[in-house]
Design a protein around this motif. Structure first.
Motif, PDB file in Angstrom:
ATOM      1  N   GLY A   1       0.697  -1.197  -0.405  1.00  0.00           N
ATOM      2  CA  GLY A   1       0.264   0.099   0.080  1.00  0.00           C
ATOM      3  C   GLY A   1       0.720   1.230   0.017  1.00  0.00           C
ATOM      4  O   GLY A   1       0.309   2.431   0.202  1.00  0.00           O
ATOM      5  N   GLN A   2       2.109   1.317  -0.354  1.00  0.00           N
ATOM      6  CA  GLN A   2       2.940   2.470  -0.345  1.00  0.00           C
ATOM      7  C   GLN A   2       2.705   3.168  -1.639  1.00  0.00           C
ATOM      8  O   GLN A   2       3.095   4.344  -1.809  1.00  0.00           O
ATOM      9  CB  GLN A   2       4.315   2.197  -0.317  1.00  0.00           C
ATOM     10  CG  GLN A   2       4.805   1.146   1.135  1.00  0.00           C
ATOM     11  CD  GLN A   2       5.939   0.895   1.349  1.00  0.00           C
ATOM     12  OE1 GLN A   2       6.851   1.765   1.440  1.00  0.00           O
ATOM     13  NE2 GLN A   2       6.162  -0.397   1.288  1.00  0.00           N
ATOM     14  N   ILE A   3       2.188   2.678  -2.756  1.00  0.00           N
ATOM     15  CA  ILE A   3       2.075   3.303  -3.900  1.00  0.00           C
ATOM     16  C   ILE A   3       0.759   2.823  -4.470  1.00  0.00           C
ATOM     17  O   ILE A   3       0.318   2.086  -4.164  1.00  0.00           O
ATOM     18  CB  ILE A   3       3.101   3.048  -5.090  1.00  0.00           C
ATOM     19  CG1 ILE A   3       3.357   1.596  -5.476  1.00  0.00           C
ATOM     20  CG2 ILE A   3       4.545   3.711  -4.793  1.00  0.00           C
ATOM     21  CD1 ILE A   3       4.080   1.348  -6.436  1.00  0.00           C
ATOM     22  N   HIS A   4       0.128   3.492  -5.410  1.00  0.00           N
ATOM     23  CA  HIS A   4      -1.014   2.924  -6.191  1.00  0.00           C
ATOM     24  C   HIS A   4      -0.747   3.224  -7.819  1.00  0.00           C
ATOM     25  O   HIS A   4       0.119   3.952  -8.034  1.00  0.00           O
ATOM     26  CB  HIS A   4      -2.278   3.487  -5.879  1.00  0.00           C
ATOM     27  CG  HIS A   4      -2.444   4.769  -6.181  1.00  0.00           C
ATOM     28  ND1 HIS A   4      -2.044   6.056  -5.361  1.00  0.00           N
ATOM     29  CD2 HIS A   4      -3.056   5.553  -7.091  1.00  0.00           C
ATOM     30  CE1 HIS A   4      -2.431   7.102  -5.915  1.00  0.00           C
ATOM     31  NE2 HIS A   4      -3.059   7.051  -7.104  1.00  0.00           N
TER      32      HIS A   4
ATOM     33  N   TRP B   1       2.821   5.497 -10.985  1.00  0.00           N
ATOM     34  CA  TRP B   1       2.790   4.939  -9.604  1.00  0.00           C
ATOM     35  C   TRP B   1       2.826   6.035  -8.651  1.00  0.00           C
ATOM     36  O   TRP B   1       3.795   6.096  -8.037  1.00  0.00           O
ATOM     37  CB  TRP B   1       3.761   3.763  -9.462  1.00  0.00           C
ATOM     38  CG  TRP B   1       3.665   2.733 -10.176  1.00  0.00           C
ATOM     39  CD1 TRP B   1       2.891   1.431  -9.981  1.00  0.00           C
ATOM     40  CD2 TRP B   1       4.275   2.251 -11.524  1.00  0.00           C
ATOM     41  NE1 TRP B   1       3.106   0.738 -11.259  1.00  0.00           N
ATOM     42  CE2 TRP B   1       3.923   1.144 -11.904  1.00  0.00           C
ATOM     43  CE3 TRP B   1       5.236   2.883 -12.413  1.00  0.00           C
ATOM     44  CZ2 TRP B   1       4.228   0.460 -12.927  1.00  0.00           C
ATOM     45  CZ3 TRP B   1       5.831   2.546 -13.363  1.00  0.00           C
ATOM     46  CH2 TRP B   1       5.350   1.279 -14.117  1.00  0.00           C
TER      47      TRP B   1
ATOM     48  N   VAL C   1       2.938   7.944  -5.150  1.00  0.00           N
ATOM     49  CA  VAL C   1       3.285   7.587  -3.601  1.00  0.00           C
ATOM     50  C   VAL C   1       1.870   7.890  -2.909  1.00  0.00           C
ATOM     51  O   VAL C   1       1.521   8.976  -2.892  1.00  0.00           O
ATOM     52  CB  VAL C   1       4.378   8.188  -3.275  1.00  0.00           C
ATOM     53  CG1 VAL C   1       5.004   7.800  -1.813  1.00  0.00           C
ATOM     54  CG2 VAL C   1       5.424   7.994  -4.167  1.00  0.00           C
ATOM     55  N   LYS C   2       1.441   6.973  -2.083  1.00  0.00           N
ATOM     56  CA  LYS C   2       0.388   7.007  -1.325  1.00  0.00           C
ATOM     57  C   LYS C   2       0.440   7.595  -0.018  1.00  0.00           C
ATOM     58  O   LYS C   2      -0.253   8.649   0.158  1.00  0.00           O
ATOM     59  CB  LYS C   2      -0.352   5.599  -1.194  1.00  0.00           C
ATOM     60  CG  LYS C   2      -1.064   5.044  -2.420  1.00  0.00           C
ATOM     61  CD  LYS C   2      -1.798   3.923  -2.033  1.00  0.00           C
ATOM     62  CE  LYS C   2      -2.793   3.962  -1.263  1.00  0.00           C
ATOM     63  NZ  LYS C   2      -3.659   2.677  -0.945  1.00  0.00           N
ATOM     64  N   ASN C   3       1.453   7.273   0.755  1.00  0.00           N
ATOM     65  CA  ASN C   3       1.922   7.975   1.935  1.00  0.00           C
ATOM     66  C   ASN C   3       3.371   8.324   1.960  1.00  0.00           C
ATOM     67  O   ASN C   3       4.258   7.765   1.543  1.00  0.00           O
ATOM     68  CB  ASN C   3       1.726   6.856   2.970  1.00  0.00           C
ATOM     69  CG  ASN C   3       2.129   7.499   4.384  1.00  0.00           C
ATOM     70  OD1 ASN C   3       2.648   8.519   4.763  1.00  0.00           O
ATOM     71  ND2 ASN C   3       1.505   6.615   5.401  1.00  0.00           N
ATOM     72  N   ARG C   4       3.442   9.707   1.984  1.00  0.00           N
ATOM     73  CA  ARG C   4       4.778  10.376   1.690  1.00  0.00           C
ATOM     74  C   ARG C   4       5.942  10.402   2.954  1.00  0.00           C
ATOM     75  O   ARG C   4       6.742  10.841   2.979  1.00  0.00           O
ATOM     76  CB  ARG C   4       4.577  11.957   1.222  1.00  0.00           C
ATOM     77  CG  ARG C   4       3.662  11.725  -0.094  1.00  0.00           C
ATOM     78  CD  ARG C   4       4.027  13.007  -0.840  1.00  0.00           C
ATOM     79  NE  ARG C   4       5.104  13.492  -0.665  1.00  0.00           N
ATOM     80  CZ  ARG C   4       5.963  13.552  -2.091  1.00  0.00           C
ATOM     81  NH1 ARG C   4       5.355  12.656  -2.853  1.00  0.00           N
ATOM     82  NH2 ARG C   4       7.206  13.821  -2.138  1.00  0.00           N
TER      83      ARG C   4
END
Length: 219
Positions: free
Chosen positions: A109-112, A128, A130-133
């Motif tokens: 879950g670090q990228i989508h 891709w 980044v979901k959580n920076r």
């Protein structure tokens, strides 16, 4: 955890295109190097010594449990089959390194993934983001601090710096001009002498020795 390879990929995805700004050949090599160094830091891979029953300098797998992180398993399994020169290991592992690291970042879950094309018989293209920076921000801060503020590098940051330096990748993650690239390269060379290594820490020493063997094979 494939910390080195994952941190490297997150840095490479941190741009408006959310795509690595390296050609596929360099991208495969640098990620292969990252996966090998992850295994080295976990004391699962090292260069062969004179007393080993293989050619000195070849990379060999060491005994231990199967790594929990699936991104590094193909690299370890390859070296468990037989020893390889660093260049041969990088070439073989690099064929699927991008997919292995991206898949792990997606799974955790670090990228989508955003599809850009829908081909049936050709490789598709994606972004891709980044979901959580949070992790990326720490990684970038440590990278900039080591390169431009002369802060002591952590082993992981030192490995990332060495990998980027080996493939001429600083511009791809930092957007540097020529003077900035030169400054980063000079500092990377200093860090490459091992100022970050705790000589009482077997994992750090093994990472340093393996990096010395692998990084020249990335160019």
């Amino acid at each position: 955890m494939a910390r080195i390879a994952e941190d490297l990929m997150l840095l490479l995805l941190d741009n408006p295109q959310a795509q690595p700004q390296l050609d596929r050949s360099r991208l495969g090599r640098v990620l292969a190097g990252g996966l090998i160094l992850d295994l080295a830091y976990d004391c699962r891979v090292r260069p062969a010594w004179a007393e080993d029953a293989v050619t000195p300098g070849h990379l060999i797998a060491l005994e231990g449990p199967m790594p929990m992180d699936p991104a590094v398993r193909p690299a370890l399994q390859l070296l468990q089959q037989r020893s390889l020169t660093p260049a041969a290991a990088v070439a073989k592992i690099g064929k699927q390194a991008e997919d292995d690291v991206l898949d792990q970042l997606l799974r955790t879950g670090q990228i989508h993934q955003i599809g850009l094309t829908e081909h049936k018989f050709r490789r598709n293209h994606y972004r891709w983001p980044v979901k959580n920076r949070t992790r990326l921000s720490v990684t970038r801060s440590e990278l900039l601090g080591a390169l431009f503020e002369r802060r002591s590098a952590t082993p992981v940051t030192a490995a990332v710096i060495g990998l980027l330096h080996a493939v001429g990748g600083f511009s791809a993650v930092l957007g540097l001009n020529d003077a900035g690239v030169e400054e980063a390269g000079l500092r990377a060379a200093e860090i490459g002498y091992g100022e970050w290594v705790d000589r009482s820490d077997t994992a750090q020493v093994n990472l340093e020795l393996t990096a010395a063997a692998v990084l020249p094979a990335l160019g």
